[in-house]
Design a protein around this motif. Sequence first.
Motif, mmCIF file in Angstrom:
data_model
loop_
_atom_site.group_PDB
_atom_site.id
_atom_site.type_symbol
_atom_site.label_atom_id
_atom_site.label_comp_id
_atom_site.label_asym_id
_atom_site.label_seq_id
_atom_site.Cartn_x
_atom_site.Cartn_y
_atom_site.Cartn_z
ATOM 1 N N CYS A 84 0.861 -1.181 0.000
ATOM 2 C CA CYS A 84 0.000 0.000 0.000
ATOM 3 C C CYS A 84 0.897 1.231 0.000
ATOM 4 O O CYS A 84 2.053 1.163 0.438
ATOM 5 C CB CYS A 84 -0.852 -0.044 1.257
ATOM 6 N N HIS A 128 0.135 -3.847 6.358
ATOM 7 C CA HIS A 128 -1.141 -3.901 7.112
ATOM 8 C C HIS A 128 -2.238 -4.582 6.309
ATOM 9 O O HIS A 128 -3.390 -4.562 6.697
ATOM 10 C CB HIS A 128 -1.564 -2.483 7.519
ATOM 11 N N GLU A 129 -1.863 -5.160 5.147
ATOM 12 C CA GLU A 129 -2.856 -5.871 4.329
ATOM 13 C C GLU A 129 -2.338 -7.296 4.216
ATOM 14 O O GLU A 129 -1.490 -7.573 3.370
ATOM 15 C CB GLU A 129 -2.946 -5.231 2.937
ATOM 16 N N GLU A 136 -8.635 -5.894 3.149
ATOM 17 C CA GLU A 136 -8.384 -4.623 3.844
ATOM 18 C C GLU A 136 -8.582 -3.419 2.931
ATOM 19 O O GLU A 136 -9.314 -2.494 3.293
ATOM 20 C CB GLU A 136 -6.992 -4.622 4.501
HETATM 21 MN MN MN Z 1 -3.646 -0.062 2.729
#
Ligand code: MN
Length: 337
Positions: free
Chosen positions: A37, A59-60, A144
């Motif tokens: 990301c 975070h994904e 996410e």
């Molecule tokens: Mn993201």
Amino acid sequence: MKSVVIEQPGKLVIQERQLQEPEAGEVRVKVTAAGICGSDGHIYHGSNPFAKYPRVIGHEFFGTIDAVGAGVDAARKGERVSVDPVVSCGTCYPCSVGRPNVCTSLQVIGVHRDGGFSEYACVPAKNAYTIPASIPDAIATMIEPFTIAANITGHLKPTKEDVALVYGAGPMGLTVIQALKGVYGVKQVIVADFVLERLTLAQESGADLVINNSNLSLPEELKKLNISPTLIVDAACHPSILQEAISLASPAARIGLMGFSTDPCTIIQQGITSKELSIFSSRLNNGRFPQVIEWIEKGMIQPEKLITHRFPYTDVEAALELFEKDQSSCCKILLKF
Ligand code: MN
Ligand code: NAI
Ligand code: ZN
């Protein structure tokens, strides 16, 4: 275990770290795949104000529970899970009104605490959502980013009568476009971006009309077509966009913002009040994983359309570089662990 660590801004290393045991209330996830990301790059380059170093980014991510901490049902071992990065206190004012994504002591996995670009990651058990067998690993890794679309559309409440304008056909704009068409059945979705290939992706994700506003004036194009959007999402997040959106919006329209720019933007209040516009902002997601899992199970969204590249995690530096330098060929990159 190996982890992708940003030791300090500009310094990425793949480090051998000691395998952690999950604490009480936690599960340990053996990570299978993770998505890159924009914010991972921001932490790498030192432009994310929330990040502390050293930091395992990511975070994904998706994987399998391989250990559980005290108080967690041991039967969860072996479960396929996607991880919600939002860790909240549960008791502050925003948490008490169902807005844990803006918890006063918010901890985002991969930003404020170590994340998923790692062979293993320990996370609160309630953040690890069980993935039905019908959803393949790569699609589960994409949940996410779609929760961002679920969250902003949750504020905007799109209807079939809406004529929507989406600024930006990057990963975020594309998740919003897919939700507007596939979930809410919005009548018309218009998308503006500067990058031709991204506009093609927007069409593949359901956009009815695309406008390359690098060489055309968006206000003039919409005027020619007699279009006043009733719903506008800024997924390009340049500070100049809000005032343009205000001036283009239909009376009674809703505008959704998701940008984190710290540059000021000038807006004319009369433009908002005279049309009684509603302006919403949206950050991360408030418990939206189950909703997106349902969207996928019902075939309402097609996350695979956003995946353009896959790399082994050992090539993470090259993957980040491609992601940042080539917006025309690159949308979502998955890292394989
Ligand atoms: Mn993201
Ligand atoms: P991206 O940079 O890949 O995509 C942005 C797109 O907007 C690009 O294709 C660019 O060509 C286009 N664009 C830029 N200026 C434009 C303009 N004036 N008109 C039309 N198009 C324009 O970024 P990505 O990953 O899609 O994320 C978009 C934004 O969303 C970022 O600013 C990011 O910080 C923010 N974000 C916000 C989240 C939230 O929860 N609020 C979560 C994730 C991202
Ligand atoms: Zn809280």
